[in-house]
Motif scaffolding. Structure first.
Motif, PDB file in Angstrom:
ATOM      1  N   VAL A  31       5.365 -10.595  -7.197  1.00 38.07           N
ATOM      2  CA  VAL A  31       5.016 -10.761  -5.790  1.00 38.07           C
ATOM      3  C   VAL A  31       3.813 -11.686  -5.714  1.00 38.07           C
ATOM      4  O   VAL A  31       2.774 -11.414  -6.283  1.00 38.07           O
ATOM      5  N   ALA A  32       3.955 -12.777  -5.030  1.00 35.87           N
ATOM      6  CA  ALA A  32       2.841 -13.678  -4.756  1.00 35.87           C
ATOM      7  C   ALA A  32       3.129 -14.357  -3.434  1.00 35.87           C
ATOM      8  O   ALA A  32       4.269 -14.643  -3.114  1.00 35.87           O
ATOM      9  N   GLY A  33       2.102 -14.591  -2.668  1.00 35.06           N
ATOM     10  CA  GLY A  33       2.273 -15.255  -1.392  1.00 35.06           C
ATOM     11  C   GLY A  33       2.812 -14.358  -0.305  1.00 35.06           C
ATOM     12  O   GLY A  33       3.128 -14.818   0.778  1.00 35.06           O
ATOM     13  N   GLY A  34       2.934 -13.072  -0.583  1.00 41.19           N
ATOM     14  CA  GLY A  34       3.399 -12.135   0.440  1.00 41.19           C
ATOM     15  C   GLY A  34       2.358 -11.978   1.536  1.00 41.19           C
ATOM     16  O   GLY A  34       1.267 -12.515   1.482  1.00 41.19           O
ATOM     17  N   PHE A  35       2.727 -11.225   2.536  1.00 43.47           N
ATOM     18  CA  PHE A  35       1.853 -10.980   3.675  1.00 43.47           C
ATOM     19  C   PHE A  35       1.762  -9.482   3.864  1.00 43.47           C
ATOM     20  O   PHE A  35       2.772  -8.799   3.951  1.00 43.47           O
ATOM     21  N   GLY A  36       0.558  -8.958   3.921  1.00 38.35           N
ATOM     22  CA  GLY A  36       0.412  -7.522   4.053  1.00 38.35           C
ATOM     23  C   GLY A  36      -0.697  -7.147   5.008  1.00 38.35           C
ATOM     24  O   GLY A  36      -1.472  -7.988   5.456  1.00 38.35           O
ATOM     25  N   LEU A  37      -0.739  -5.868   5.310  1.00 35.18           N
ATOM     26  CA  LEU A  37      -1.823  -5.347   6.120  1.00 35.18           C
ATOM     27  C   LEU A  37      -2.016  -3.870   5.845  1.00 35.18           C
ATOM     28  O   LEU A  37      -1.123  -3.183   5.360  1.00 35.18           O
ATOM     29  N   ILE A  38      -3.215  -3.424   6.145  1.00 31.14           N
ATOM     30  CA  ILE A  38      -3.565  -2.018   6.115  1.00 31.14           C
ATOM     31  C   ILE A  38      -4.031  -1.676   7.522  1.00 31.14           C
ATOM     32  O   ILE A  38      -4.843  -2.389   8.097  1.00 31.14           O
ATOM     33  N   VAL A  39      -3.476  -0.584   8.068  1.00 25.88           N
ATOM     34  CA  VAL A  39      -3.865  -0.152   9.409  1.00 25.88           C
ATOM     35  C   VAL A  39      -4.367   1.285   9.304  1.00 25.88           C
ATOM     36  O   VAL A  39      -3.697   2.137   8.725  1.00 25.88           O
ATOM     37  N   ARG A  40      -5.545   1.522   9.840  1.00 20.62           N
ATOM     38  CA  ARG A  40      -6.130   2.863   9.910  1.00 20.62           C
ATOM     39  C   ARG A  40      -6.032   3.334  11.356  1.00 20.62           C
ATOM     40  O   ARG A  40      -6.671   2.760  12.234  1.00 20.62           O
ATOM     41  N   PHE A  41      -5.203   4.366  11.569  1.00 15.74           N
ATOM     42  CA  PHE A  41      -5.024   4.938  12.897  1.00 15.74           C
ATOM     43  C   PHE A  41      -5.861   6.208  13.012  1.00 15.74           C
ATOM     44  O   PHE A  41      -5.700   7.129  12.217  1.00 15.74           O
ATOM     45  N   PRO A  79      -6.223  13.717   3.198  1.00 20.38           N
ATOM     46  CA  PRO A  79      -6.434  15.163   3.110  1.00 20.38           C
ATOM     47  C   PRO A  79      -7.693  15.678   3.808  1.00 20.38           C
ATOM     48  O   PRO A  79      -7.633  16.704   4.478  1.00 20.38           O
ATOM     49  N   ASP A  80      -8.796  15.002   3.683  1.00 16.16           N
ATOM     50  CA  ASP A  80     -10.043  15.477   4.286  1.00 16.16           C
ATOM     51  C   ASP A  80     -10.266  14.983   5.708  1.00 16.16           C
ATOM     52  O   ASP A  80     -11.289  15.289   6.315  1.00 16.16           O
ATOM     53  N   GLU A  81      -9.320  14.195   6.230  1.00 16.76           N
ATOM     54  CA  GLU A  81      -9.438  13.669   7.583  1.00 16.76           C
ATOM     55  C   GLU A  81      -8.087  13.831   8.292  1.00 16.76           C
ATOM     56  O   GLU A  81      -7.296  12.901   8.347  1.00 16.76           O
ATOM     57  N   PRO A  82      -7.812  15.011   8.837  1.00 12.18           N
ATOM     58  CA  PRO A  82      -6.486  15.283   9.386  1.00 12.18           C
ATOM     59  C   PRO A  82      -6.098  14.429  10.588  1.00 12.18           C
ATOM     60  O   PRO A  82      -4.921  14.380  10.945  1.00 12.18           O
ATOM     61  N   LEU A  83      -7.044  13.722  11.186  1.00 11.89           N
ATOM     62  CA  LEU A  83      -6.721  12.873  12.334  1.00 11.89           C
ATOM     63  C   LEU A  83      -6.651  11.393  11.960  1.00 11.89           C
ATOM     64  O   LEU A  83      -6.678  10.528  12.829  1.00 11.89           O
ATOM     65  N   LEU A  84      -6.515  11.110  10.670  1.00 17.78           N
ATOM     66  CA  LEU A  84      -6.433   9.729  10.196  1.00 17.78           C
ATOM     67  C   LEU A  84      -5.103   9.505   9.498  1.00 17.78           C
ATOM     68  O   LEU A  84      -4.637  10.340   8.724  1.00 17.78           O
ATOM     69  N   ARG A  85      -4.469   8.374   9.797  1.00 21.00           N
ATOM     70  CA  ARG A  85      -3.287   7.917   9.083  1.00 21.00           C
ATOM     71  C   ARG A  85      -3.568   6.494   8.645  1.00 21.00           C
ATOM     72  O   ARG A  85      -4.113   5.687   9.411  1.00 21.00           O
ATOM     73  N   VAL A  86      -3.177   6.179   7.411  1.00 18.03           N
ATOM     74  CA  VAL A  86      -3.374   4.849   6.855  1.00 18.03           C
ATOM     75  C   VAL A  86      -2.002   4.286   6.487  1.00 18.03           C
ATOM     76  O   VAL A  86      -1.263   4.897   5.726  1.00 18.03           O
ATOM     77  N   PHE A  87      -1.694   3.127   7.066  1.00 21.90           N
ATOM     78  CA  PHE A  87      -0.428   2.451   6.770  1.00 21.90           C
ATOM     79  C   PHE A  87      -0.713   1.297   5.819  1.00 21.90           C
ATOM     80  O   PHE A  87      -1.680   0.558   6.008  1.00 21.90           O
ATOM     81  N   TYR A  88       0.149   1.140   4.816  1.00 20.92           N
ATOM     82  CA  TYR A  88       0.136  -0.053   3.967  1.00 20.92           C
ATOM     83  C   TYR A  88       1.482  -0.725   4.182  1.00 20.92           C
ATOM     84  O   TYR A  88       2.535  -0.111   3.993  1.00 20.92           O
ATOM     85  N   GLU A  89       1.436  -1.974   4.617  1.00 23.16           N
ATOM     86  CA  GLU A  89       2.653  -2.719   4.904  1.00 23.16           C
ATOM     87  C   GLU A  89       2.653  -4.005   4.090  1.00 23.16           C
ATOM     88  O   GLU A  89       1.662  -4.723   4.070  1.00 23.16           O
ATOM     89  N   LEU A  90       3.774  -4.284   3.432  1.00 22.24           N
ATOM     90  CA  LEU A  90       3.912  -5.508   2.648  1.00 22.24           C
ATOM     91  C   LEU A  90       5.208  -6.197   3.038  1.00 22.24           C
ATOM     92  O   LEU A  90       6.278  -5.575   3.042  1.00 22.24           O
ATOM     93  N   TYR A  91       5.097  -7.465   3.377  1.00 23.10           N
ATOM     94  CA  TYR A  91       6.233  -8.268   3.820  1.00 23.10           C
ATOM     95  C   TYR A  91       6.410  -9.450   2.873  1.00 23.10           C
ATOM     96  O   TYR A  91       5.446  -9.930   2.265  1.00 23.10           O
ATOM     97  N   ALA A  92       7.633  -9.944   2.768  1.00 21.48           N
ATOM     98  CA  ALA A  92       7.926 -11.074   1.894  1.00 21.48           C
ATOM     99  C   ALA A  92       7.077 -12.292   2.263  1.00 21.48           C
ATOM    100  O   ALA A  92       6.631 -13.037   1.398  1.00 21.48           O
ATOM    101  N   ASP A  93       6.828 -12.461   3.559  1.00 21.03           N
ATOM    102  CA  ASP A  93       6.032 -13.584   4.043  1.00 21.03           C
ATOM    103  C   ASP A  93       5.670 -13.329   5.504  1.00 21.03           C
ATOM    104  O   ASP A  93       6.061 -12.305   6.076  1.00 21.03           O
TER     105      ASP A  93
END
Length: 135
Positions: A31-41, A79-93
């Motif tokens: 994997v190189a040149g992909g496009f990703g993001l992390i979202v903290r809700f 686990p220690d923050e029940p009101l937090l969700r973290v998304f990791y998203e990886l796209y081909a581009d």
């Protein structure tokens, strides 16, 4: 320890994000040149968290079914923050991410999530190097 100058940097939050290079082996796709993001809700309360989780559960199968350019879409509870969700998203581009954003199931998620959120933070990533095991 300072990150190397070639490391990808988050553009939204200013938090440094490094991509670590490993050699791909048989049964793995480089994997190189992909496009990703992390979202903290950050969710409003426990009731909102349960509803948000149900919305995610309805959305994930649609992403898997209709988005071949979405390489990874992982939702984490903290686990220690029940009101937090973290998304990791990886796209081909970037085009695969743009296609994801236009899907009816994604549009529905983006609209409905507002009912449950206290806030969110996005960190965009640029793929430098890595691999996907077993792909």
């Amino acid at each position: 320890m300072r990150p190397p100058k070639s490391a990808a940097r988050a553009q939204v939050t200013g938090v440094p994000v490094l991509s670590v290079a490993y050699g791909a082996t048989v049964g793995e796709r480089a994997v190189a040149g992909g496009f990703g993001l992390i979202v903290r809700f950050r969710l409003r309360d426990r009731e909102a968290a349960a509803s948000f989780d149900a919305l995610v559960a309805r959305t994930l199968p649609e992403i898997a079914r209709h988005e071949p350019g979405t390489l990874a879409y992982v939702v984490h509870a903290v686990p220690d923050e029940p009101l937090l969700r973290v998304f990791y998203e990886l796209y081909a581009d970037r085009a695969a991410f743009d296609a994801h954003e236009q899907q009816p199931h994604t549009q529905r998620f983006l609209t409905q999530r507002e009912d449950y959120l206290a806030g969110f933070e996005v960190t965009f990533l640029r793929g430098e190097a890595g691999f996907l095991p077993g792909v």
